[in-house]
Design a protein around this motif. Sequence first.
Motif: not given
Length: 397
Positions: A44-49, A9-13, A16-17, A78-88
Amino acid sequence: MGRRILLGVTGGIAAYKSADLVRRLKQQGHEVRVVMTEGAKAFVQPLTFQAVSGHPVRQSLLDPEAEAGMGHIELAKWAELVLVAPASADIMARLAHGLADDLLTTLCLATEAPIALAPAMNQAMWANARTQKNLQALESDPQFRIWGPAEGDQACGDVGPGRMLEPDQLVQQVAAMDDQPLKGIRLVLTAGPTRESLDPVRYITNHSSGRMGFAIAESAARQGADVTLVAGPVSLPTPNGVQRVDVETAEDMQKAVDEALTNGTDWFVATAAVADYRPVTRSESKIKKNKDSAPVIELQQNPDILASVAARKQNRPFTVGFAAETNNVSDYAKDKLKRKNLDMIVANDVSAPDIGFNSDRNAVEVFWEGGSQKYDARSKTELATDLLTLIHKRSRA
């Protein structure tokens, strides 16, 4: 069977999604762990995730609580897929140039898993030549997949491409990685309008945005098809994995289609709104206004690309046309199906509000000899997948 998905999760409005994205991925049986950049924590705060994923959120490159303090190596394996969303735009630039100055970029270098990026940024940032250059570099790397962006209203008030795909669309993209029913299918597709010049300034065209055709191209490529997209003049990004040929006139499109079909094609899908006529002559200079009389423009017919493909005697592909009508939609579509010897035709009422031209939604009815199928209003992305499923079924029948 669920995947082990590392969500960056990168910086961008749009961050929240991403919490909803985690929830939806878990509902599909995936295990999700989250890495946040410093910019993301401003939204978004880390506690949410942590709450929605059930795992602590990783933020530091050298985490003293991780085994041997090497959290990025653990996550990368560990990862089988890395998904960056949002990708700034920033993360795309850093990944394109191989930087590793935080946890997310470092693990992207260390992982052997596929990396999917869901771009999210202002439309001007997306259109910037440097962003597009970075995009091309990422698209040329087989480890990367670019999912999106969508087009529409943006938080800053602008309108255009740059919106992150919705969480349900990203979940569909993840599912499609395991499901490639169109693998081995060669598809040639036309999309958008054509332009027929009157003079160096003016031309004849129509309202087609190309969105339906581009959505079909994107969905087909995601499902494993080999896709060639012949596109008229539109302002849409090329879908990942699609070979694009840009044209302007109907004659240009005819030539490009003929060339694309030379190596054999399984399906030809004509979503383009090709101009029926072009001027007999094109003025070499701007036609000046005459207050005493209006100019008379003599027109001639353009080639019928769809009918010529359907009339092929050898190596004829399964041929699907589109009919954009404003009245008597079903009657005109069925007549076109028979008259042009098509295998299927997709009809829609472009006079209806909020669907069709320049909209992200559409409603259609599909006809073939002896049958039909209606699809109520839905996103063009969803409709594209539905249509390809039907085309696949009918072509095999």
